[in-house]
Design a protein around this motif. Structure first.
Motif, PDB file in Angstrom:
ATOM      1  N   SER A   9       0.803  -1.222   0.000  1.00 46.40           N
ATOM      2  CA  SER A   9       0.000   0.000   0.000  1.00 46.40           C
ATOM      3  C   SER A   9       0.840   1.278   0.000  1.00 46.40           C
ATOM      4  O   SER A   9       0.305   2.360  -0.212  1.00 46.40           O
ATOM      5  CB  SER A   9      -0.921   0.008   1.228  1.00 46.40           C
ATOM      6  N   LYS A  10       2.160   1.136   0.177  1.00 47.11           N
ATOM      7  CA  LYS A  10       2.987   2.339   0.234  1.00 47.11           C
ATOM      8  C   LYS A  10       3.321   2.853  -1.166  1.00 47.11           C
ATOM      9  O   LYS A  10       3.264   2.112  -2.151  1.00 47.11           O
ATOM     10  CB  LYS A  10       4.273   2.069   1.009  1.00 47.11           C
ATOM     11  N   ALA A 107      -0.688  -1.712  -6.551  1.00 46.34           N
ATOM     12  CA  ALA A 107      -1.990  -1.852  -7.211  1.00 46.34           C
ATOM     13  C   ALA A 107      -2.057  -1.018  -8.491  1.00 46.34           C
ATOM     14  O   ALA A 107      -2.656  -1.436  -9.484  1.00 46.34           O
ATOM     15  CB  ALA A 107      -3.108  -1.445  -6.254  1.00 46.34           C
ATOM     16  N   CYS A 108      -1.425   0.143  -8.469  1.00 43.55           N
ATOM     17  CA  CYS A 108      -1.394   0.988  -9.676  1.00 43.55           C
ATOM     18  C   CYS A 108      -0.603   0.312 -10.795  1.00 43.55           C
ATOM     19  O   CYS A 108      -0.973   0.396 -11.974  1.00 43.55           O
ATOM     20  CB  CYS A 108      -0.777   2.349  -9.348  1.00 43.55           C
ATOM     21  N   LEU A 341     -10.874   0.956 -14.733  1.00 43.24           N
ATOM     22  CA  LEU A 341     -12.208   1.211 -14.181  1.00 43.24           C
ATOM     23  C   LEU A 341     -12.416   0.430 -12.887  1.00 43.24           C
ATOM     24  O   LEU A 341     -13.008   0.948 -11.923  1.00 43.24           O
ATOM     25  CB  LEU A 341     -13.278   0.833 -15.205  1.00 43.24           C
ATOM     26  N   SER A 342     -11.917  -0.808 -12.845  1.00 45.58           N
ATOM     27  CA  SER A 342     -12.031  -1.617 -11.624  1.00 45.58           C
ATOM     28  C   SER A 342     -11.249  -0.978 -10.479  1.00 45.58           C
ATOM     29  O   SER A 342     -11.707  -0.955  -9.333  1.00 45.58           O
ATOM     30  CB  SER A 342     -11.522  -3.040 -11.875  1.00 45.58           C
ATOM     31  N   HIS A 343     -10.069  -0.454 -10.807  1.00 46.07           N
ATOM     32  CA  HIS A 343      -9.252   0.226  -9.783  1.00 46.07           C
ATOM     33  C   HIS A 343      -9.993   1.437  -9.230  1.00 46.07           C
ATOM     34  O   HIS A 343      -9.953   1.700  -8.015  1.00 46.07           O
ATOM     35  CB  HIS A 343      -7.910   0.644 -10.395  1.00 46.07           C
ATOM     36  N   ILE A 349     -13.490   1.948  -2.204  1.00 38.66           N
ATOM     37  CA  ILE A 349     -13.968   1.178  -1.047  1.00 38.66           C
ATOM     38  C   ILE A 349     -12.870   1.002  -0.006  1.00 38.66           C
ATOM     39  O   ILE A 349     -13.065   1.257   1.181  1.00 38.66           O
ATOM     40  CB  ILE A 349     -14.499  -0.206  -1.504  1.00 38.66           C
ATOM     41  N   HIS A 350     -11.680   0.567  -0.475  1.00 39.44           N
ATOM     42  CA  HIS A 350     -10.536   0.370   0.430  1.00 39.44           C
ATOM     43  C   HIS A 350      -9.259   0.422  -0.395  1.00 39.44           C
ATOM     44  O   HIS A 350      -9.215  -0.072  -1.525  1.00 39.44           O
ATOM     45  CB  HIS A 350     -10.646  -0.973   1.160  1.00 39.44           C
ATOM     46  N   GLU A 351      -8.203   1.003   0.161  1.00 37.16           N
ATOM     47  CA  GLU A 351      -6.967   1.218  -0.602  1.00 37.16           C
ATOM     48  C   GLU A 351      -6.299  -0.071  -1.049  1.00 37.16           C
ATOM     49  O   GLU A 351      -5.543  -0.084  -2.025  1.00 37.16           O
ATOM     50  CB  GLU A 351      -5.989   2.051   0.222  1.00 37.16           C
TER      51      GLU A 351
END
Length: 502
Positions: A9-10, A107-108, A341-343, A349-351
């Motif tokens: 997440s960082k 995630a990106c 779009l999913s991202h 909702i949550h990171e």
């Protein structure tokens, strides 16, 4: 455990993002490198160190191999070109990630990975010669999107030259550029880019695409053979031809959605739909006039089917329509659109929820390794077939001394029995492999047989005119006839693959 969790997440630095993409892109091509299978055109190219790309409108591919091999031809130096292309792709994806997300997380990075993890791109990468050039074409397109410079002239010229370079490496990549431009339009709308800037963005992309095509037209296109540039016959129901071509592409794409893949992509589509709603709300929330917001919304809505059509894109309009998986490079952009779009929806909702995008990526990675195993089975089968033909011809003096032996071309879906189980569970593997012949005549010089040629001018006359004669030799897969100084290899139609029970 907390430190490991924080890693996902960082915010990542440029070097960390590049290392992530380097590992991810390399892992995807490992099965192809290990298989080391000369795929279709690779056979004649490696035999003669041949090029012949300029006549296909791919002049820059020819120049790439001339430069890389320090020669006027193209000696086989696989996997070096693929390793270079993989390094370049890692750098390009890093650039695109920071273009989309100035402060990226893992995630990106996942959002952009489908540009390489496109299942149909596996067929492109199967070509030991053409595959790396196609990958570099994709790299050029990505840099055409991410290039930024204060000078307006350079901002126009450099991306245009990169687009021309991409088309000169592999024309189909133009679909990817147009698709990424559509994503730029959607991203600008979602990020609430000011109306004048948003309109300017669209103008720039149209200008870059037009100038890129113009540069290609005066550089590589003049070398192209005319039969490769014929468009649909506009006097013979062109809309019907387009409909048929689109139906054929859809029929092939559907092969991917089998078993667990169908559920994974259904979930991805559901998340993407939530992302569309989120994008729509962001457009409504813009500080713009109602007319401007409606126009932005309309263009965003139109961008979705355009990206879908670009799966095959420009290939649909050519008379010599090619439905091979290697022409479906636009599917990568469709995947990126779904991931983007999913991202949008999941991050709201949550990171950490966007990390669920790992699931479809793992599905595509497993497909890559399944395909690698199928290539290995094909390589084993092709090697045994080659040795069998070599033994039969070399051990028979009449065949060995024949002036010429014609090999008939017999196509079938049932040659590769060893991969029957994989084909049944993952039907798309057979489409990706795209090998429905027993043997290519170009393979025989590898084992010293130089008097065998593919039967082309005779239009498979051996299968009609010489079947009445007794064969000199007959095996499980072929018969060999001899008439005077000329021989004829006639393939047997293999039996259909039966259900496997153990």
């Amino acid at each position: 455990m907390g430190r490991f969790s924080d890693f996902f997440s960082k915010e990542l630095g440029r070097r960390q993002v590049w290392l992530f993409f380097l590992l991810a892109t390399f892992v995807y091509v490992v099965p192809l490198i290990l298989a080391d299978y000369p795929y279709i055109d690779d056979n004649w190219r490696s035999l003669s160190a041949g090029t012949a790309w300029a006549g296909q409108g791919r002049l820059f591919t020819e120049l790439f191999y001339n430069l890389l091999t320090f020669s006027n031809a193209a000696p086989n130096i696989f996997p070096l070109p693929l390793l270079i292309a993989t390094l370049a792709m890692a750098a390009a994806l890093t650039s695109l990630t920071f273009h989309y997300y100035p402060q990226p997380t893992i995630a990106c990075c996942l959002v952009l990975l489908p540009l390489w993890y496109n299942p149909f791109f596996l067929q492109n990468l199967s070509y030991q010669y053409d595959g790396p050039a196609m990958a570099l074409s994709l790299v050029a397109v990505i840099y055409a999107i991410t290039f930024h410079h204060p000078s307006r002239i350079l901002q126009w010229l450099v991306p245009s030259f990169l687009v021309a370079l991409a088309i000169g490496l592999y024309q189909v990549t133009f679909n990817v550029f147009i698709g990424l431009c559509c994503l730029e339009v959607l991203r600008g709308a979602n990020d609430k880019l000011a109306w004048p800037k948003w309109c300017e963005l669209i103008g720039w992309k149209i200008a870059q695409a037009f100038l890129g095509c113009l540069i290609y037209a005066v550089s590589a296109y003049p070398f192209t053979q005319q039969n490769r540039t014929l468009l649909l016959n506009w006097t013979a129901e062109p809309l019907l031809q387009l409909h048929v071509n689109i139906a054929r592409v859809l029929e092939k794409v559907v092969l991917l959605f089998h078993g667990g893949f169908a559920w994974v992509f259904a979930a991805l589509l559901l998340c993407a739909f939530a992302g569309v709603v989120r994008l729509g709300l962001n457009v409504v929330a813009r500080q713009d006039s109602t007319a401007n917001k409606m126009l932005i919304g309309l263009i965003c809505v139109l961008a979705l089917p355009v990206v879908t059509l670009l799966v095959s894109g420009m290939a649909l309009f050519f008379r010599d329509f090619n439905e091979g998986a290697r022409t479906l490079m636009g599917f990568a952009v469709l995947l990126v659109l779904l991931f983007y779009l999913s991202h949008l929806a999941l991050a709201r909702i949550h990171e950490r929820l966007p990390l669920l995008l790992m699931v479809p990526l793992l599905a595509m990675l497993s497909l890559s390794y399944a395909y690698g195993r199928v290539l290995t089975v094909q390589k084993t089968f092709a090697s045994s077939a080659l040795l069998s033909l070599e033994h039969d011809i070399a051990s028979n003096r009449q065949l060995r001394e024949a002036k010429r032996i014609y090999m008939s071309v017999t196509y079938s879906d049932h040659w590769l029995l060893g991969a029957a189980g994989s084909f049944k569970q993952m039907p798309v593997l057979h489409y990706l492999l795209n090998i429905d012949f027993f043997m290519l005549a170009e393979n025989l010089p590898k084992v010293g047989i130089t008097n065998v040629v593919a039967e082309q001018e005779r239009l498979n006359a051996t299968r009609v005119g010489y079947q009445g004669y007794p064969p000199v030799l007959e095996t499980l897969y072929y018969r060999i006839y001899l008439l005077g100084d000329y021989g004829f290899i006639v393939m047997k139609e293999p039996a259909p693959i039966k259900a496997l029970h153990w």
